[in-house]
Design a protein around this motif. Structure first.
Motif, PDB file in Angstrom:
ATOM      1  N   ARG A 393       0.691  -0.795   0.173  1.00  0.00           N
ATOM      2  CA  ARG A 393       0.148   0.118  -0.081  1.00  0.00           C
ATOM      3  C   ARG A 393       1.187   1.435   0.217  1.00  0.00           C
ATOM      4  O   ARG A 393       0.587   2.710  -0.223  1.00  0.00           O
ATOM      5  N   GLN A 394       2.067   1.013   1.213  1.00  0.00           N
ATOM      6  CA  GLN A 394       2.545   2.459   1.209  1.00  0.00           C
ATOM      7  C   GLN A 394       3.149   2.494  -0.454  1.00  0.00           C
ATOM      8  O   GLN A 394       3.453   3.463  -0.895  1.00  0.00           O
ATOM      9  N   ALA A 395       4.200   1.969  -1.088  1.00  0.00           N
ATOM     10  CA  ALA A 395       4.709   1.541  -2.637  1.00  0.00           C
ATOM     11  C   ALA A 395       4.015   2.307  -3.266  1.00  0.00           C
ATOM     12  O   ALA A 395       4.043   3.416  -3.791  1.00  0.00           O
ATOM     13  N   ASN A 396       2.576   1.733  -3.254  1.00  0.00           N
ATOM     14  CA  ASN A 396       1.182   2.288  -5.096  1.00  0.00           C
ATOM     15  C   ASN A 396       1.227   3.974  -4.027  1.00  0.00           C
ATOM     16  O   ASN A 396       1.168   4.736  -4.626  1.00  0.00           O
ATOM     17  N   ARG A 397       1.413   4.532  -2.597  1.00  0.00           N
ATOM     18  CA  ARG A 397       1.374   5.211  -2.615  1.00  0.00           C
ATOM     19  C   ARG A 397       2.266   6.349  -3.080  1.00  0.00           C
ATOM     20  O   ARG A 397       2.157   7.499  -3.999  1.00  0.00           O
ATOM     21  N   LEU A 398       3.320   5.724  -2.431  1.00  0.00           N
ATOM     22  CA  LEU A 398       4.663   6.501  -3.717  1.00  0.00           C
ATOM     23  C   LEU A 398       4.861   6.549  -4.793  1.00  0.00           C
ATOM     24  O   LEU A 398       5.370   7.703  -5.260  1.00  0.00           O
ATOM     25  N   PHE A 399       4.266   5.627  -5.764  1.00  0.00           N
ATOM     26  CA  PHE A 399       4.294   5.480  -6.942  1.00  0.00           C
ATOM     27  C   PHE A 399       3.835   7.030  -7.893  1.00  0.00           C
ATOM     28  O   PHE A 399       3.823   7.797  -8.484  1.00  0.00           O
ATOM     29  N   GLN A 400       2.317   7.470  -6.696  1.00  0.00           N
ATOM     30  CA  GLN A 400       1.552   8.004  -6.938  1.00  0.00           C
ATOM     31  C   GLN A 400       2.103   9.334  -7.050  1.00  0.00           C
ATOM     32  O   GLN A 400       1.890  10.252  -7.944  1.00  0.00           O
ATOM     33  N   GLN A 401       2.757   9.501  -5.729  1.00  0.00           N
ATOM     34  CA  GLN A 401       3.298  11.321  -5.948  1.00  0.00           C
ATOM     35  C   GLN A 401       4.808  11.103  -6.645  1.00  0.00           C
ATOM     36  O   GLN A 401       5.944  11.960  -6.316  1.00  0.00           O
ATOM     37  N   LYS A 402       4.837  10.174  -7.125  1.00  0.00           N
ATOM     38  CA  LYS A 402       6.510   9.961  -7.780  1.00  0.00           C
ATOM     39  C   LYS A 402       8.320  10.437  -6.576  1.00  0.00           C
ATOM     40  O   LYS A 402       9.114  11.224  -7.539  1.00  0.00           O
ATOM     41  N   ASN A 403       7.790   9.418  -5.720  1.00  0.00           N
ATOM     42  CA  ASN A 403       8.354   9.971  -4.525  1.00  0.00           C
ATOM     43  C   ASN A 403       9.812   8.322  -4.749  1.00  0.00           C
ATOM     44  O   ASN A 403       9.895   8.033  -4.055  1.00  0.00           O
ATOM     45  N   LEU A 404      10.464   8.944  -5.580  1.00  0.00           N
ATOM     46  CA  LEU A 404      11.656   8.070  -6.478  1.00  0.00           C
ATOM     47  C   LEU A 404      12.229   7.779  -4.702  1.00  0.00           C
ATOM     48  O   LEU A 404      12.859   6.523  -4.537  1.00  0.00           O
TER      49      LEU A 404
END
Length: 658
Positions: A393-404
């Protein structure tokens, strides 16, 4: 036995039957087919939910059993869908379709010899069973004949075959024209012994001999099947949270210790059942080592030769394996494995106690132990599964935020989780998402740097970023994300090329080909919608027009050393100016002004040359056409192949002839 079949909730719609008319029959069929012993064909209130042969009534000792013909034709007994109902006392009821079966009286004939064999007939999508009379026979023929069994098939003779019951064996005699197929062999006008379970084909009709009065030892094997079925159903009920009491089975062994079975009998039993089920065979069936060792060779041979029973057993064991697979499927559905888990899905914790109780109640060792082992593994990995889902879930949020940066840190935390090693799908998706973020980051930085003050050093840096993004992009599969990133990458790569090309133009030269190439690149820069390229294109265009201005201002028509070559060069530069399109605000008007000024300068220069040529011509003519040097001075002032040039060449030729 007497019983009544009535419509549910309609007591006036009913019909009664009496089995005393069939004292030697162990199986009585019930259904809508005219071939059933108790046919409901002529009852208008019987619904199509009742099968053509819905169930059969089988005599079992002092009671009767109702057995459904298939899983599609089940019976509703005490609120549950079943395939078997024990009719042990009057008043017993069950439902089938829209009908209600009620047992009125239970009477069993005494001292009546019953048949050991049944003839099962399957044709036209229906099935029925007819007993083969003890020490008697059945004749088989086409519909409309006087035979005991009438078939609807087209290529059946009036009297096609005769089946004879000779105690422990059944024989078939073919008396037909077309013959009878037994297994894969065609029998014609011959008599042959039929083994139970063999398929007899008469055109499209299929017939089989079934053993219904099996010896006690073999009958205990049939009980094994029922026990296994009940155990598997108990597991499935436990999975869904039901708390029905589990069946208990007692064996004939009691507390007697197991004795080793004779090696040859052990091997023969393994061949029949397989080594996996041999332990269950002794644990449940009651045929323990004592019974097996005490069997005579004849009894043991009969047990092994009972092909119908073994075939039925193997079919039921296969069904149990299928039930095991279905149980595992139910477990996996309630317990999402990593490849099924996705960010945002909530995984409910299964009730392990219910699972364990259901599995522990299984009597089959070969089915129980693998399931208990799997349950233990699932218990141990539950914490990892919960951690995995939260991090996904956290990875999905970071992907949406484009936080590499945070995404890469999280990927390092996910790497040691064992569930990701079991299935590569989720892990590959994470790597795929990371590459997309890396490509997007490089492209975003390149776009941002294009908005700054560009120079050759920044251009080289941007190209380096685009090369990194391009290398990652090649390793991605074809997806909409890849297509979008490819378009951005291509746009920036083209922008870099335009930037480099525009920087080359200093406009020391104003040749037509140079101006044409510059104009093409300038228009591409303006179409890119990148502010830096637009700014550079405008600056280069203004510089180009300024150079035209310098050139026009440098022309002096009245200068003493003016030649036609300078006029020709000015004309070429005028053509270059006209190739330059005006896509920049204000540059079109300025270009027109330069064009007018340049044409005026060219006209003035031509007029000055004409004046000079006229003056020199008068001087030449007044000297008697003898001044050759004067003609040579006039030649650079004349337009090649023009009127003056032709006159000068003519005068030179005349002078040579003189």
């Amino acid at each position: 036995m007497r019983f009544t079949i009535s419509e549910i909730n309609q007591p006036l719609h009913c019909v009664s039957f009496d089995s005393s008319k069939y004292p030697d029959t162990r199986a009585l069929s019930v259904g809508r087919s005219s071939g059933c012993v108790f046919s409901l064909k002529n009852l208008s209130w019987v619904s199509p939910q009742v099968g053509r042969t819905h169930f059969s009534l089988l005599r079992s000792g002092d009671s009767w059993v109702a057995l459904a013909s298939s899983e599609n034709h089940q019976l509703l007994y005490e609120g549950k869908q079943v395939t078997r109902v024990e009719l042990q006392q009057p008043g017993c009821k069950f439902q089938f379709g829209n009908c209600l079966f009620t047992l009125d009286a239970l009477e069993c004939p005494e001292n009546k010899s019953s048949s050991n064999f049944l003839l099962q007939i399957s044709e036209a999508g229906s099935s029925r069973m007819i007993p083969i009379p003890a020490e008697g026979s059945l004749s088989i023929g086409r519909e409309g004949s006087d035979c005991n069994v009438m078939l609807q098939t087209r290529y059946c003779s009036r009297t096609h075959a005769i089946i004879r019951n000779q105690g422990e064996e059944v024989f078939l005699e073919d008396v037909s024209t077309n013959g009878t197929t037994i297994g894969n062999q065609l029998l014609k006008n011959a008599n042959v012994r039929i083994k139970p379970g063999q398929v007899i084909s008469i055109d499209s009709a299929k017939l089989q001999i079934l053993v219904v009065n099996a010896p006690r030892k073999s009958f205990q094997m049939i009980h094994l099947l029922l026990i296994l079925l009940v155990g598997a159903v108990g597991v499935l009920l436990a999975v869904h949270g039901q708390t029905d009491p589990e069946p208990k089975v007692t064996t004939t062994r009691g507390t007697q210790p197991l004795l080793p079975v004779k090696a040859n009998r052990d091997n023969q039993l393994e061949e029949k059942l397989g080594s996996v089920y041999l332990r269950d065979f002794f644990e449940i069936s009651g045929l323990d080592s004592i019974v097996i060792n005490n069997m005579t060779e004849l009894e043991f041979s009969k047990l092994l030769d009972d092909s119908a029973m073994w075939k039925h057993l193997h079919r039921q064991l296969q069904e149990l394996e299928n039930r095991k697979s279905r149980f595992l499927q139910i477990t996996n559905e309630q317990w999402p494995l990593p490849e099924k888990a996705s960010p945002g899905n909530n995984m409910m914790v299964p009730d392990f106690n219910v699972f364990e109780q259901g599995i522990s109640s299984l009597l089959m060792f070969s089915l129980r132990e693998p399931l208990l082992q799997q349950l233990a593994q699932l218990k141990n990995s539950w914490q990892d599964l919960q951690l995995l889902e939260e991090k996904l879930r956290q990875a999905n949020r970071l992907f949406q935020q484009k936080n590499l940066e945070a995404f890469q840190k999280l990927r390092q935390e996910l790497f040691p989780i064992e569930e990701l090693e079991k299935t590569r799908k989720t892990w590959e998706k994470l790597l795929f998402a990371e590459k997309i973020l890396m490509i997007d980051q490089q492209i975003t930085l390149a776009e941002r740097e294009f908005s700054s003050e560009m120079d050759s050093e920044i251009g080289t840096k941007i190209q380096g970023r685009l090369k990194i993004a391009g290398d990652f992009l090649k390793s991605l599969p074809d997806t909409p994300d890849k297509k979008l990133l490819s378009q951005k990458l291509q746009k920036l790569s083209t922008a870099c090329q335009i930037f480099e090309q525009l920087q080359k133009y200093t406009f020391h030269r104003l040749e037509p080909m140079l101006i044409q190439e510059f104009d093409r690149i300038k228009n591409a820069a303006l179409a890119s919608a990148l502010p830096t390229l637009e700014k550079l294109a405008v600056a280069k265009n203004n510089s180009c027009l300024q150079n035209f201005d310098y050139f026009v201002n440098s022309l002096e028509p009245q200068k003493s050393d003016l030649t036609w070559q300078e006029i020709e060069r000015a004309g070429n530069i005028l053509n270059s100016l006209r190739m330059l399109t005006a896509n920049i605000a204000g540059s079109g008007q300025r270009k027109q002004e330069i064009d007018t000024a340049l044409r005026n300068k060219i006209d003035s220069m031509q007029q000055e040359l004409n004046k000079s040529l006229l003056t020199k011509q008068k001087t030449f003519l007044s000297s008697g056409r003898k001044n050759r040097d004067l003609l040579k001075e006039m030649l650079p002032l004349a337009e090649p192949k023009g009127r003056w040039h032709l006159w000068i060449e003519k005068q030179l030729q005349q002078e040579i002839r003189q």
